[in-house]
Design a protein around this motif. Structure first.
Motif, mmCIF file in Angstrom:
data_model
loop_
_atom_site.group_PDB
_atom_site.id
_atom_site.type_symbol
_atom_site.label_atom_id
_atom_site.label_comp_id
_atom_site.label_asym_id
_atom_site.label_seq_id
_atom_site.Cartn_x
_atom_site.Cartn_y
_atom_site.Cartn_z
ATOM 1 N N GLU A 73 -8.369 0.669 8.461
ATOM 2 C CA GLU A 73 -8.500 -0.785 8.351
ATOM 3 C C GLU A 73 -9.094 -1.120 6.980
ATOM 4 O O GLU A 73 -10.230 -0.752 6.671
ATOM 5 N N LEU A 74 -8.318 -1.831 6.160
ATOM 6 C CA LEU A 74 -8.774 -2.178 4.813
ATOM 7 C C LEU A 74 -9.681 -3.400 4.824
ATOM 8 O O LEU A 74 -10.719 -3.437 4.189
ATOM 9 N N ARG A 75 -9.241 -4.412 5.549
ATOM 10 C CA ARG A 75 -10.019 -5.635 5.699
ATOM 11 C C ARG A 75 -9.584 -6.313 6.987
ATOM 12 O O ARG A 75 -8.792 -5.761 7.738
ATOM 13 N N LYS A 76 -10.083 -7.487 7.256
ATOM 14 C CA LYS A 76 -9.797 -8.168 8.516
ATOM 15 C C LYS A 76 -8.291 -8.384 8.677
ATOM 16 O O LYS A 76 -7.624 -8.911 7.809
ATOM 17 N N GLU A 128 0.069 -0.068 2.459
ATOM 18 C CA GLU A 128 -0.568 -1.227 3.075
ATOM 19 C C GLU A 128 0.450 -1.991 3.919
ATOM 20 O O GLU A 128 1.596 -2.201 3.514
ATOM 21 N N LEU A 129 0.020 -2.410 5.117
ATOM 22 C CA LEU A 129 0.911 -3.061 6.074
ATOM 23 C C LEU A 129 0.686 -4.562 6.113
ATOM 24 O O LEU A 129 -0.391 -5.060 5.765
ATOM 25 N N ARG A 130 1.712 -5.266 6.560
ATOM 26 C CA ARG A 130 1.580 -6.696 6.774
ATOM 27 C C ARG A 130 0.721 -6.964 8.007
ATOM 28 O O ARG A 130 0.509 -6.092 8.840
ATOM 29 N N ARG A 131 0.269 -8.205 8.127
ATOM 30 C CA ARG A 131 -0.629 -8.539 9.236
ATOM 31 C C ARG A 131 0.045 -8.388 10.598
ATOM 32 O O ARG A 131 -0.589 -7.993 11.571
ATOM 33 N N ASP A 132 1.336 -8.722 10.682
ATOM 34 C CA ASP A 132 2.016 -8.684 11.975
ATOM 35 C C ASP A 132 2.711 -7.356 12.236
ATOM 36 O O ASP A 132 3.438 -7.217 13.223
ATOM 37 N N ALA A 133 2.522 -6.375 11.379
ATOM 38 C CA ALA A 133 3.207 -5.086 11.538
ATOM 39 C C ALA A 133 2.436 -4.191 12.506
ATOM 40 O O ALA A 133 1.205 -4.207 12.560
ATOM 41 N N VAL A 134 3.194 -3.398 13.284
ATOM 42 C CA VAL A 134 2.606 -2.406 14.178
ATOM 43 C C VAL A 134 2.593 -1.072 13.438
ATOM 44 O O VAL A 134 3.643 -0.548 13.046
#
Length: 723
Positions: A73-76, A128-134
């Motif tokens: 987890e990089l950030r919120k 790095e992943l998008r917010r809605d990515a699983v």
């Protein structure tokens, strides 16, 4: 010389060799307990043992390797995949370029950034992943399309005895032991020959020391060193106590004669001539004697090794143990039991989700546990963030693995799994359907239908379509099993008509259609034939008044009961539970007129029990938040295409109807308003009343706020209480 044999762990390999020395008939499975698989210098991991066993059993196989990846987890609300180890023989720069290329081509979705943070402390590739990515789904795509998961083709060909052979694991270990046996034998023979040569010279020196006076005389009387060497070699010297050592040396060129004497060899004569006077002291003579004793012991030991295979194998064992102690390292490559060809869906945990769709075409899912039950009449909680002109229009509960059919305004159908829908918090808007499905310009999703998870069972089921204009159509559910991403035609519609609902049914069921103005009709499923095509318009289900439209489709269990039986049952039911009735229901009136009033016998206990088991309760909710539950026996079965009967009183207090479907006492319902408010209410708290009654308040809506969607939750979760 070997070709394409994967590297192995030294300690494990030695353990396997030692086990084979103890048990030459050891099986492959027993060996694999000691040597579980290759150990690559880049670490990473190996998937499955089938490929390893195939390579070990036949000498040829494909070993699947995976990089070491962790989710960080990089950030919120933002996660990243951290690659710290990559498969054997994979180039890091080429790997990163390939991932970036796949992201640009949109073959891999959900990646927002890619960078290399490797330094002298080790490898670190950040994805790095998008917010809605699983994270698990993106990682599975990386396994599938990139070298983060690679195959090592083991082709274990080696020169064995000068001939190329395909070797199994057992063959390789056995060949290595035979090689070591040959090496140790040749080494021992070499050391034996060297010790014998040394001992041969030392015996000549010992003979010279024992006869030093005669040796000195011969040397002094010789004109030169050559003559002295010849004189020493021609003279016969007594062997004395050197005889046993000479016999141990066993040099056929210098054997003892019958009198126990021996002639010196040229090598011995040269050593005597080069002998320093200091060696003639007592200490020098002792050194020669010690060297002779040591060489005698060594020669005897070498001969014992060559004469005993047990001694030979013992030396091989000791050397293997010594190599393991000094050079063995812990295993770096992890062997996993998971399947290399895992589908994305296999990575998703089964969990009940609340799926919400807004009027403006936004969709999202949130865990059902996010919403706790409240008492009837509560104010609810925020369900979905909406703009001023948008509102929540649809809600249902489904498992993450369930397929969902999306029926559009143009009669198309699309299919997606629930887990592919965007996961979001209750306060977020979600994702636009136009970005999720390939919708054409002006096309919008009007109906969303969750289906059974097992597609093999679809052939045994039918589906019933209902449109806003009262048209119904029956198809086989299997007609919609193969729906690709581009969609498929579901039903041909007139202009302005839309699909209200699609539900699974059978010939033993009845169809209940309810309209916005409070009318309903119940008819047998068999009244609608099974349509073979998907491009037909269907047949009339209910005759609508001007301005009215169908708002719900419900499938009820069919039960054959006369009007008199229905009326008698409802009267007995009210008496048993103390149910309040504003006026006698239509079914009760029919029972009084045609039943007991005419001398008809009351229901027997057996018939009463049979009707109780078959009874369903229909929940009806209006847009102003009022609702009631009504027995299914209140809804008589009529022919398809009629105007129907009253479902619920529609007036200024109630407003138009928005939902009508069967429920159980243990169920809960979720209601959503056009202002984005949501409430979860136990069904047991809603009164049972007749068809034509007004109902009780279920959701205390604000002024100008309307209920737009109601959905049933089959299993209550959590304790009641205000959020």
């Amino acid at each position: 010389m070997a070709t394409n044999i994967p590297p192995h762990n030294l300690g494990e390999t030695i353990d396997g060799l030692l086990a084979m020395m103890d048990r030459p008939d050891i099986t492959l499975d027993e060996l694999m307990e000691l040597i579980p698989g290759p150990d690559f210098p880049t670490a990473a991991s190996i998937l499955g043992r089938a490929g390893i066993r195939a390579a070990y059993a036949t000498g040829r196989g494909s070993i699947v390797m995976r990089a070491k990846v962790a989710v960080e987890e990089l950030r919120k609300d933002r996660e990243a995949l951290i690659v710290s180890e990559i498969p054997y023989q994979v180039n890091k720069a080429t790997l990163i370029e390939r991932i970036a290329e796949l992201v640009r081509e949109k073959r891999i979705e959900g990646i927002s950034d890619l960078r290399d943070e490797s330094d002298r402390d080790g490898m670190r590739i950040v994805i790095e992943l998008r917010r809605d990515a699983v994270a698990d789904v993106v990682l599975n795509q990386l396994w599938r399309f990139t070298a983060l998961q690679s195959s090592f083709g083991a082709n274990m060909i080696a020169l064995n005895g000068g001939r190329p052979e395909m070797l199994t694991l057992t063959d390789m270990l056995r060949a290595f032991l035979e090689f070591r046996e040959d090496v140790v034998t040749r080494r021992t023979k070499y050391l034996l020959a060297k010790a014998r040569d040394n001992a041969h010279v030392q015996v000549g020196l010992a003979i010279a020391v024992a006869n030093i006076d005669e040796v000195i005389r011969l040397i002094r009387t010789s004109p030169d060193s050559g003559a002295a060497r010849t004189a020493l070699m021609e003279r016969v010297w007594p062997a004395r106590d050197m005889a046993p050592l000479i016999a141990l040396i066993a040099d056929p060129r210098h054997a003892l004669d019958a009198d126990g004497a021996i002639r010196l060899s040229e090598a011995q004569a040269r050593a005597i001539l080069e002998l320093r006077l200091a060696r003639l002291t007592a200490l020098g003579r002792d050194e020669i004697a010690e060297a002779l004793n040591r060489l005698a012991t060594e020669i005897a030991d070498y001969l014992d090794i060559l004469g005993s295979r047990a001694r030979l194998m013992g030396i091989i064992r000791d050397e293997l143990v010594e190599a393991k102690t000094e050079f063995a390292t812990p295993r770096r490559t992890i062997i996993l039991d998971s399947d290399a060809d895992m589908e994305d869906e296999d990575l998703i945990q089964r969990e009940d989700m609340v799926v919400l769709v807004s009027h403006g075409g936004y969709i999202k899912r949130a865990p059902l546990s996010t919403y706790r039950a409240q008492r009837r009449g509560g104010k609810g909680r925020g369900a979905m963030a909406t703009r001023e002109e948008d509102f929540v229009a649809r809600l249902f509960v489904a498992s993450t693995h369930q397929p969902v059919l999306f029926f559009s305004s143009t009669g198309q159908v699309y299919k997606e799994k629930v887990w592919r829908l965007p996961l979001a918090t209750p306060q977020s808007r979600g994702k636009a359907l136009i970005n999720l499905l390939p919708l054409e310009n002006g096309e919008r999703i009007t109906t969303i239908m969750p289906l059974p998870e097992d597609e093999a069972s679809w052939e045994a089921h039918d589906v019933m379509f209902a449109t806003t204009r009262g048209t119904v159509r029956r198809n086989k559910l299997s007609d919609f099993a193969q729906v690709n991403r581009a969609g498929k035609l579901a039903m041909r519609l007139d202009e302005g008509e839309r699909i209200v609902d699609v539900q699974i049914c059978s010939d033993k069921d009845d169809v209940l259609l309810t309209t916005a103005r409070g009318q309903c009709i119940r008819f047998a499923v068999g009244d609608v034939r099974v349509f073979k095509g998907r491009d037909s318009m269907g047949v009339r289900g209910v005759a609508l008044a001007e301005g009215d439209s169908v708002i719900s489709l419900a499938i009820l269990n069919s039960f054959d009961a006369s009007p008199a039986e229905r009326g008698a049952y409802l009267k007995q039911r009210r008496a048993l539970i103390g149910e309040a009735a504003e006026e006698p229901s239509e079914a009760e009136a029919e029972g009084e007129n045609g039943g007991e009033a005419n001398g008809a016998a009351p229901l027997t206990p057996e018939r009463l029990k049979e009707m109780q088991d078959a009874e369903q309760v229909i929940l009806t909710v209006s847009e102003n938040g009022y609702g009631k539950r009504t027995s299914s026996f209140e809804y008589r079965v009529t022919g398809r295409g009629g105007k129907g009967v009253v479902a619920m009183a529609v007036n200024d207090r109630n407003g138009s109807l928005v939902a009508s479907f069967p429920v159980a006492d243990s169920d809960e319902i979720m209601l959503v308003t056009d202002a984005g408010q949501l409430i979860r209410v136990p069904v047991a708290g809603i009164r049972i009343a007749g068809r034509a009654t007004q109902g009780v308040i279920v959701f205390d809506t604000a002024d100008e706020e309307r209920v737009v969607s109601v959905d049933r939750i089959g299993e209550a979760e959590g304790d009641e209480g205000d959020e």
